[in-house]
Design an enzyme around this catalytic site. Structure first.
Site, PDB file in Angstrom:
ATOM      1  N   VAL A 311      39.115  50.574  45.646  1.00 41.17           N
ATOM      2  CA  VAL A 311      38.860  51.983  45.351  1.00 41.17           C
ATOM      3  C   VAL A 311      38.153  52.124  44.002  1.00 41.17           C
ATOM      4  O   VAL A 311      37.293  52.985  43.825  1.00 41.17           O
ATOM      5  CB  VAL A 311      40.175  52.789  45.379  1.00 41.17           C
ATOM      6  CG1 VAL A 311      39.945  54.219  44.910  1.00 41.17           C
ATOM      7  CG2 VAL A 311      40.762  52.786  46.785  1.00 41.17           C
ATOM      8  N   GLU A 312      38.494  51.252  43.060  1.00 39.42           N
ATOM      9  CA  GLU A 312      37.878  51.330  41.732  1.00 39.42           C
ATOM     10  C   GLU A 312      36.422  50.861  41.728  1.00 39.42           C
ATOM     11  O   GLU A 312      35.563  51.509  41.145  1.00 39.42           O
ATOM     12  CB  GLU A 312      38.677  50.489  40.728  1.00 39.42           C
ATOM     13  CG  GLU A 312      39.962  51.132  40.249  1.00 39.42           C
ATOM     14  CD  GLU A 312      39.705  52.256  39.245  1.00 39.42           C
ATOM     15  OE1 GLU A 312      38.535  52.558  38.941  1.00 39.42           O
ATOM     16  OE2 GLU A 312      40.689  52.856  38.777  1.00 39.42           O
ATOM     17  N   SER A 313      36.137  49.730  42.351  1.00 35.56           N
ATOM     18  CA  SER A 313      34.808  49.124  42.161  1.00 35.56           C
ATOM     19  C   SER A 313      34.105  48.684  43.436  1.00 35.56           C
ATOM     20  O   SER A 313      32.995  48.150  43.361  1.00 35.56           O
ATOM     21  CB  SER A 313      34.945  47.897  41.251  1.00 35.56           C
ATOM     22  OG  SER A 313      35.632  46.840  41.937  1.00 35.56           O
TER      23      SER A 313
END
Length: 459
Positions: A311-313
């Site tokens: 989800v972050e990267s």
């Protein structure tokens, strides 16, 4: 058009001017505080308020368009910036006139009452209210098409403008007023983007910011007159005003100015996501072994750590966010340094995962009062996305208003969503000001849902 707050501001100015008898704090004490004195002391004291474009704290670091411009202006003078964040525009003017700050770095409305007591300076910003709707062939092109349409707004200036517009059109706009303690203006915009409602109203500035989160928004239909706003200084600081005018004129095309404007009003705030590896082969990413190894240190299922990274990267170790977060785990520069990432190694996958796990361990300690481990994970994820301060603010609000401070959904999460509402981020129990809680709420839901999916598909 006179809004309630603007009227109060004008009354405040009148009272201040009467108290000061046409003078100001610096003049009464015999002290001048114009540009030469500021340069001599090496510090520019800037006043601003919390808001989506002025100043806010994101993942533990100060951000905001007006904040960045104030930094650039102070640097051009060769002095340090000292920022003072106050509650509202009335307090901005009061502290400026009392000599408690040198310059207001905020879009202060230009009014005749204020012109008698301050010098407006810098670039004049023109704002107006717009209809927020989705793009498409059915998008409204003029205000008359609002007749028969349902528009959802909060009480206050947006509701007042719609009521006046409805009268001008002879009636027919179906105005739904949503209580500010149940939903934020930014969440209403997200509802439009997601198709839950068709129309709401906001300032064009707020709409531009939200369009970087929701590219499907159409914000082109204006429904109010233009309102001018700009920075301001005291009447006794004409040289500072001239310097601000000159700086804005010369630097509006500079790389730094353009980069700041692009960061807040143009850059897409979402990470594009796509499948990296096939789940049917029992692999989530190229970094599964790192997740398996380091998740043990925090007692997490490795698939939860993997879902956080996705989800972050999008599992891209070279990713850099609009706010400057870097690497596989998207750590902000200060956070990366605090948890041992060597300079220049922010995009090294193992360094990123190692530091993220140390950070998560620290967050687990911060939320030790949340005894249920599944609940604690949600608080940790929220703080990873927003910063600890905004989550503890939401916990304090939840407790103050009779809900649980250790349960996320429908309790703390509810007040996280309301952290962009002035009524709540200025509540005395809030210590960290404005925050766009919609993104954090969605972030937690997405990471948890993805981890559950990974658990079902990968043993």
């Amino acid at each position: 058009m006179k809004w309630g707050r603007l009227c109060c501001l004008c009354l405040l100015i009148g009272c201040l001017l009467a108290c000061h008898s046409g003078s100001n704090h610096s003049e009464e004490t015999g002290e001048e505080n114009d540009l030469p004195q500021i340069i001599d002391r090496g510090e520019l004291v800037v006043l601003t308020v919390n808001g989506s474009t002025s100043y806010f704290n994101y993942r533990g670091e100060p951000m905001g368009f007006q904040y960045e411009l104030a930094q650039q202006f102070a640097a051009s003078l060769g002095v340090k910036l000292k920022l003072k964040v106050v509650k509202n525009t009335e307090e901005l003017v009061r502290q400026l006139l009392n000599g408690e700050g040198d310059l207001i770095a905020y879009n202060l409305p230009v009014t005749n009452a204020l012109k008698d007591s301050v010098i407006y300076c810098g670039e004049a910003n023109i704002t107006h209210q717009v209809v927020v709707q989705r793009k498409g062939k059915d998008a409204l092109k003029n205000v008359t098409q609002l007749v028969g349409k349902e528009v959802y707004v909060q009480p206050g200036k947006y509701q007042e403008r719609l009521i006046n517009l409805d009268k001008e059109l002879g009636g027919g706009i179906q105005i739904h007023t949503i209580a500010a303690d149940s939903i934020s203006a930014e969440e209403l915009i997200s509802w439009v983007a997601e198709g839950k409602i068709d129309y709401t109203v906001s300032t064009d500035e707020l709409a531009k910011i939200n369009r970087t989160y929701y590219p499907n928004l159409n914000i082109g239909l204006a429904i109010s007159f233009d309102q001018r706003a700009s920075w301001a200084v005291r009447k006794s600081s004409p040289l500072l005003a001239q310097a601000a005018d000159k700086w804005h004129k010369e630097n509006i095309s500079s790389p730094e100015f353009k980069a700041s404007a692009k960061r807040y009003f143009e850059l897409d705030k979402h990470v594009p996501h796509g499948t990296i590896l096939s789940l049917k082969d029992g692999r989530i990413s190229h970094f599964d072994q790192l997740f398996r190894t380091y998740a043990k240190e925090i007692g997490w299922d490795w698939r939860l750590l993997a879902s956080l990274a996705y989800v972050e990267s999008n599992f891209d170790p070279k990713a850099v966010s609009w706010a400057g977060a870097k690497g596989l785990m998207q750590l902000m520069p200060a956070t990366a340094r605090s948890f041992g990432v060597p300079a220049g190694k922010e995009q090294d996958p193992e360094e990123s995962v190692k530091a993220a796990v140390k950070y998560i361990a620290a967050l687990q300690q911060s939320f030790g009062k949340v005894k249920d481990k599944d609940e604690q994970v949600k608080f940790v994820l929220a703080a990873y996305n927003a910063g600890v301060g905004h989550v503890t603010d939401a916990m304090a609000l939840s407790e103050k208003y009779g809900r649980s401070s250790t349960v996320w959904e429908h309790h703390v999460a509810h007040y996280m969503l309301l952290k962009s509402n002035e009524e709540f981020y200025q509540d005395p129990v809030c210590k960290n000001g404005y925050f766009r809680g919609t993104e954090t709420y969605n972030f937690v839901k997405r990471v948890i849902a993805l981890a559950d999916d990974y658990r079902k598909k990968i043993k």
